[in-house]
Design an enzyme around this catalytic site. Sequence first.
Site, PDB file in Angstrom:
ATOM      1  N   ASP A  53       0.837  -1.203   0.000  1.00 25.04           N
ATOM      2  CA  ASP A  53       0.000   0.000   0.000  1.00 25.04           C
ATOM      3  C   ASP A  53       0.872   1.253   0.000  1.00 25.04           C
ATOM      4  O   ASP A  53       0.369   2.378  -0.031  1.00 25.04           O
ATOM      5  CB  ASP A  53      -1.016  -0.010   1.158  1.00 25.04           C
ATOM      6  N   SER A  54       2.219   1.046  -0.028  1.00 24.60           N
ATOM      7  CA  SER A  54       3.133   2.163  -0.283  1.00 24.60           C
ATOM      8  C   SER A  54       2.883   2.724  -1.682  1.00 24.60           C
ATOM      9  O   SER A  54       3.400   3.796  -2.023  1.00 24.60           O
ATOM     10  CB  SER A  54       4.591   1.717  -0.134  1.00 24.60           C
ATOM     11  N   ASP A  92      -1.140  -6.110  -0.211  1.00 27.08           N
ATOM     12  CA  ASP A  92      -1.529  -5.489   1.066  1.00 27.08           C
ATOM     13  C   ASP A  92      -3.030  -5.278   1.115  1.00 27.08           C
ATOM     14  O   ASP A  92      -3.629  -4.807   0.129  1.00 27.08           O
ATOM     15  CB  ASP A  92      -0.877  -4.104   1.194  1.00 27.08           C
ATOM     16  N   LYS A 122      -1.270  -9.352   2.939  1.00 29.67           N
ATOM     17  CA  LYS A 122      -0.535  -8.872   4.114  1.00 29.67           C
ATOM     18  C   LYS A 122      -1.424  -7.904   4.891  1.00 29.67           C
ATOM     19  O   LYS A 122      -2.080  -7.047   4.301  1.00 29.67           O
ATOM     20  CB  LYS A 122       0.780  -8.199   3.711  1.00 29.67           C
ATOM     21  N   GLU A 124      -1.529  -5.484   8.633  1.00 29.62           N
ATOM     22  CA  GLU A 124      -0.712  -4.881   9.691  1.00 29.62           C
ATOM     23  C   GLU A 124      -1.376  -5.068  11.053  1.00 29.62           C
ATOM     24  O   GLU A 124      -2.567  -4.788  11.204  1.00 29.62           O
ATOM     25  CB  GLU A 124      -0.530  -3.381   9.428  1.00 29.62           C
ATOM     26  N   GLU A 191       9.122  -4.199  10.523  1.00 27.54           N
ATOM     27  CA  GLU A 191       9.587  -2.915   9.973  1.00 27.54           C
ATOM     28  C   GLU A 191      10.177  -2.031  11.056  1.00 27.54           C
ATOM     29  O   GLU A 191       9.563  -1.791  12.096  1.00 27.54           O
ATOM     30  CB  GLU A 191       8.407  -2.209   9.278  1.00 27.54           C
TER      31      GLU A 191
HETATM   32  O1  KIV Z   1       3.560  -1.142   1.641  1.00 29.38           O
HETATM   33  C1  KIV Z   1       4.756  -1.516   1.650  1.00 29.38           C
HETATM   34  O2  KIV Z   1       5.544  -1.225   0.757  1.00 29.38           O
HETATM   35  C2  KIV Z   1       5.194  -2.304   2.795  1.00 29.38           C
HETATM   36  C3  KIV Z   1       6.663  -2.554   2.919  1.00 29.38           C
HETATM   37  C4  KIV Z   1       7.341  -1.344   3.424  1.00 29.38           C
HETATM   38  C5  KIV Z   1       6.958  -3.739   3.749  1.00 29.38           C
HETATM   39  O3  KIV Z   1       4.414  -2.719   3.597  1.00 29.38           O
END
Ligand code: KIV
Length: 273
Positions: A53-54, A92, A122, A124, A191
């Site tokens: 989600d980056s 994510d 993924k 969090e 992280e």
């Molecule tokens: O969203 C992302 O890029 C991440 C990484 C920093 C692990 O969760």
Amino acid sequence: MAGYLVDDQRKVTTHRLIQMKAEGKKIAMLTSYDYTTASITDGAGIDVILVGDSASNVMAGNWTTLPITLDQMIYHAKAVVRGVKRALVICDMPFGTYQVNETEAVSNAIRIMKETHCDALKLEGGVEILPAVKKILDAGIPICGHLGLTPQAINKFGTYSVRAKEEAEAQKLISDAHALEEAGCFAIVLEKIPAKLAERVSKELTIPIIGIGAGGGCDGQVLVIADMLGMTQGFSPKFLRRYADLHTIMTDAIGRYVEDVKEGDFPNENEQY
Ligand code: KIV
């Protein structure tokens, strides 16, 4: 120069990642958000591609990961999956799609899997999201956890600085990691936490621990591709190694193109019909 020569061209599975840890083989993971980048990354020998989600930051220019929507993550993940032959693709779950209740979490998770054909998701958080994690796992969807600095909670933390430096937070992280493993997660991203803590978690758990800013004692590493290729500027945390300076290379190439167009040098006679 070609990419890393991988001896096993079979599709990477969650089972294979756990096996790699048992065999002491390190896991290489990078983010990707589009077809072209994903196919280059896959061809270069990466084990895991994270549709992070980056994308909210590096693709859409937002300050945080919070604004990206489920539809937008699905769009990115579909494009990435089309470009990948070997790597395991993790998507994510964006902020707000798994925190409300387990029923909503599992229906959003199923939607991502059905529409994108990615391999895993993924999420969090630790014990707070355990009911959602269990429900999604019960639906047969593999989950990678994410502890330490969890960017979706930036408004709660108020800072992107190193997490779990204090004993109480370190203890909570260790018990969260064990809870995620016991629930059935196949891996956990850690992280921006102290290297010693990440190494301890990696040794205590049998599932792979993938670090970002968590030191060399982890079972694998992940970086945001735009950062490690040097496309982004003004973001230079200690853990970031830049493998290229694409910002300079792209600026130079685009500058030469602009000059050629303006001076009538492009296209030439061989570049037209
Ligand atoms: O969203 C992302 O890029 C991440 C990484 C920093 C692990 O969760």
